[in-house]
Structures are given as structure tokens and as C-alpha cells.
Design a protein around this motif. Sequence first.
Motif, PDB file in Angstrom:
ATOM      1  N   ALA A  17      -4.393  10.017  -4.648  1.00 57.67           N
ATOM      2  CA  ALA A  17      -3.895   8.891  -3.845  1.00 57.67           C
ATOM      3  C   ALA A  17      -4.525   8.907  -2.456  1.00 57.67           C
ATOM      4  O   ALA A  17      -4.879   7.863  -1.898  1.00 57.67           O
ATOM      5  N   PHE A  18      -4.709  10.100  -1.899  1.00 58.12           N
ATOM      6  CA  PHE A  18      -5.257  10.213  -0.545  1.00 58.12           C
ATOM      7  C   PHE A  18      -6.733   9.803  -0.514  1.00 58.12           C
ATOM      8  O   PHE A  18      -7.175   9.124   0.412  1.00 58.12           O
TER       9      PHE A  18
ATOM     10  N   GLY B 162       7.175  10.631  -2.814  1.00 56.37           N
ATOM     11  CA  GLY B 162       6.751  10.450  -4.212  1.00 56.37           C
ATOM     12  C   GLY B 162       6.690  11.777  -4.947  1.00 56.37           C
ATOM     13  O   GLY B 162       7.171  11.905  -6.070  1.00 56.37           O
ATOM     14  N   MET B 163       6.118  12.777  -4.298  1.00 55.68           N
ATOM     15  CA  MET B 163       6.013  14.091  -4.953  1.00 55.68           C
ATOM     16  C   MET B 163       7.394  14.695  -5.198  1.00 55.68           C
ATOM     17  O   MET B 163       7.647  15.279  -6.259  1.00 55.68           O
TER      18      MET B 163
ATOM     19  N   LYS C   4       0.837  -1.204   0.000  1.00 56.09           N
ATOM     20  CA  LYS C   4       0.000   0.000   0.000  1.00 56.09           C
ATOM     21  C   LYS C   4       0.873   1.255   0.000  1.00 56.09           C
ATOM     22  O   LYS C   4       0.647   2.191  -0.772  1.00 56.09           O
ATOM     23  N   LEU C   5       1.896   1.231   0.835  1.00 55.07           N
ATOM     24  CA  LEU C   5       2.782   2.403   0.928  1.00 55.07           C
ATOM     25  C   LEU C   5       3.458   2.698  -0.412  1.00 55.07           C
ATOM     26  O   LEU C   5       3.448   3.837  -0.905  1.00 55.07           O
ATOM     27  N   ARG C   6       3.997   1.670  -1.030  1.00 54.17           N
ATOM     28  CA  ARG C   6       4.740   1.885  -2.289  1.00 54.17           C
ATOM     29  C   ARG C   6       3.786   2.335  -3.404  1.00 54.17           C
ATOM     30  O   ARG C   6       4.149   3.160  -4.256  1.00 54.17           O
ATOM     31  N   ILE C   7       2.567   1.803  -3.392  1.00 45.90           N
ATOM     32  CA  ILE C   7       1.595   2.178  -4.435  1.00 45.90           C
ATOM     33  C   ILE C   7       1.151   3.633  -4.237  1.00 45.90           C
ATOM     34  O   ILE C   7       1.090   4.412  -5.199  1.00 45.90           O
ATOM     35  N   MET C   8       0.864   4.030  -3.008  1.00 42.27           N
ATOM     36  CA  MET C   8       0.423   5.418  -2.771  1.00 42.27           C
ATOM     37  C   MET C   8       1.569   6.399  -3.045  1.00 42.27           C
ATOM     38  O   MET C   8       1.352   7.497  -3.556  1.00 42.27           O
TER      39      MET C   8
END
Length: 386
Positions: free
Chosen positions: A88-89, A255-256, A73-77
Amino acid sequence: MLLAEELPLSQAESRLLDAAREFSRREVAPNAARWERERAYPRATLRAAAALGLTRIQIPAAAGGLDLRYRAKLRIMEEIARDDFAFAFALVNTHNAAARLARDGNDGQRARYLDGLLRGELIGAVSLTEPAAGSDFAAIRTRAERVEGGWRLNGEKAWLTNGTAVDVVVVYAQTDASAGAKGIAAFVVDARRAGFERGPAYGLAGAHALGAAGFRLADYFAADADLFYAPGTAFKTALASITGARIYVAAMCCGMVEEALTLALARACTRSTFGEPLIRRQALRWMLADVATDLEAARLLGYRAARLLETGEDAVLAAAHAKKFATRMAEQHLPQCMQLFGAEGLMEAHPLGRHLAAARVAHYADGTTEIQNERIAAYLERGLPG
Ligand SMILES: Cc1cc2nc3c(=O)[nH]c(=O)nc-3n(C[C@H](O)[C@H](O)[C@H](O)COP(=O)(O)OP(=O)(O)OC[C@H]3O[C@@H](n4cnc5c(N)ncnc54)[C@H](O)[C@@H]3O)c2cc1C
């Protein structure tokens, strides 16, 4: 720079991450600026994400899920936030509502809502915050009064992610003000039923795709079967789930910044001033080098916290460090990447301005930066001799 080996994925997790990446580049990236401009809630795209399995990541297989680990979940978000934090949020909040129902809901609650949430037909959310109580969650005033066959809920809730479109909300309410945190319970509230009054979408500095809004409960009747967490257990479960949220918010900030750094680097190599590409200017190349260093550090803090969470160790302190550092890192470095673009960095065609507004959001969502400092200071104090 991705440090993927620090949080390795199984084959199934890697496959889903690859699919999410491809989906995000195809469906999220080209639409995110428009969602922001039109203040639109991306319901159809959320449904498409659900069709890919992105609402099923941490749901047990027996409940129709993919049974993957928190790290997936963490890597996908983190990956989707490269294109749009707000999308994503919104997605992760519906995912989490489904995961809670699957784990803690009774048969009736699961039968009514789970399949719809997993298929993206229903939107889910979790509501703690009120106009007069955010950081101080124990001070919530929404009342749950015992009545024949159930509870009557009254009060005003604020800052609900997915609030503009939500169908099912886990709502925290006070059953006995004299009991403080121990009096708080949680209920499964159906936003389509009488007594649920949805407020208008908030006008914000950015991140409109996450659909933030408030709502009022006016004599909303929750049957006994709608009780989700009994008084005495609700407060603790809320705090436990917030630790996980802090870690993926940190990763989403990474990510951003990863996306901003990639874009800035490409720009620095292709844009020339005074006869030389920008990348040859030491001031600028060192600036990018600093972004890269802090990004690595932020990512490692988040990944360490994720590993602790997965093994059931105390991840509260690690999560606080990770969220505080990553949100500050994003707020410091996103403008630097933007600056390298010159005036063009302001154009909505680049995600940089959107990301900057989202980095602000990250300072509040799932606990403010000051509250992370309070957690860290409490651990420091506990370690003092005597
Ligand atoms: C976009 C967005 C989406 C959100 N989604 C949800 C959601 O889905 N569900 C939900 O329940 N909530 C949600 N929230 C609410 C979020 O959890 C709260 O904003 C947060 O808990 C802070 O509460 P507050 O905004 O009321 O600030 P306050 O608690 O009023 O704090 C105001 C300021 O004082 C500081 N402060 C407070 N207490 C202390 C202290 N003890 N020491 C030092 N400083 C302190 C805070 O850090 C903050 O800077 C969302 C918020 C945003 C911005």
C-alpha cells in the motif's frame, strides 16, 4: 467496527473501495509473504493496481484521473494495508507523485511523466531525506547550483520508498545554504538519466515490498524546465503534503490492527485449551476488547484529521495526534493478537509478523513519533496564556 459512517463515501468512491478490497484479497494477500521472503519489489502487481485506477484516485479528471476525495485514498490504503502495509505504501507514493505532477507540474513535466505514472508503467517517489538529515529536513545538503540553462545537482539521498524501481523522483535540494529552508527547491529528476546513481535495496527488519533504497546525484543536469518548486516555496509544500501522509499512515496502522483482530477473534473462537475455547478466558476476551476500543479511537482520530484536511482547515495537530496514537496502538496490539495464536502466530502464513515490522516502519515514515510530539507540544505552548 469499521466506523464507515464516520467518513462516508460517494457511490464512485465506494465502488473503487470495493474493487480495491477484492483486488487486495486476490493479488496482494496471497503474495505478500513471498515478496517479504524474497525481498521482491511487486512491480507487476503495482501495474495491475494502476489498471484498476488506484494511481488515479485524487488526480483531476482533466488530467486523466478519477477526481475522488482524500478520504477515498485513505480508506483504500487502509483496506490494502490489512493485507500488506508495504505494498500500500509503495502504491500511495507513486499515486502521490502523480498527483503532485498533475497539480503543480508544468506542461512538459506532465507530458513526459503523468500518463506513465497513471498507467503504472512508471514508478514515482518524493525524496526529502538524506543520510545526515531526516527529521531536520531544512538541514539537507544536496546542492543545486545554477548553470547555463538549468541546475547541476550533487548529493546523496536516503530512504526513498520505491527507490529500487523508481523512474521519476521529485527531489528536494538546497540552492543557497545561507538561506536555510528558504533556499530549498525541488526538481523533477529522471532516474533513467546520466547522473542518477541508484543504491542497492536496503536490507530491513521487514516491509521490503516498498522498495526502500538511497541514490546519489552526481552532476545530474536539471534543465530550467525541470524545476518543480522554486526556492522559497518548496519547503512549505513539503510540509503541507506530509500532513496528508501522516493521516493515511495512521489509517494504514488501523487496517493492520483490524486484520489482526479479525484473525485473533476467529482463532479465539475455534482454539480450545483445557476444555474451553480461548474466547471464554476473561484475560483473552478483555485483551481483544481493549484492542477493539483502541482501534475505534485511532480510527476516529484519523477520520477527524481527514475531514479537516478535506475542508482546508488546519489539520497539522489532528494529523500528529492521529499518527502518534495509531502507530503506538498498532505496536502495542499487534503482538497481543499474535500472542493469542500461540506459536503459530509466528508463521509467515499469517500476516501478523509482517504487520508488526510495518508498525515499526510507521514510527519513522512521514515523520517520527517524537516529531509528532514536537508538533503537539508546539500547539500546547501556543495556547499558554501570555
Ligand atoms: C521505510 C521507510 C520509507 C521512507 N520513505 C521515505 C521517502 O519516500 N522519502 C523521504 O524523503 N523519506 C522517507 N523516509 C524517511 C523518513 O521520513 C525519516 O526516517 C524520518 O524523517 C526520520 O529521519 P531519520 O530516520 O533520519 O531520523 P533522525 O532525524 O536522525 O532522528 C533519530 C531519532 O531522534 C528523534 N528526534 C529527532 N529530532 C528530535 C527532536 N527535535 N526531539 C526529539 N526527538 C527527535 C527521532 O524521532 C528519531 O527517533 C522513509 C523512512 C522509512 C523507514
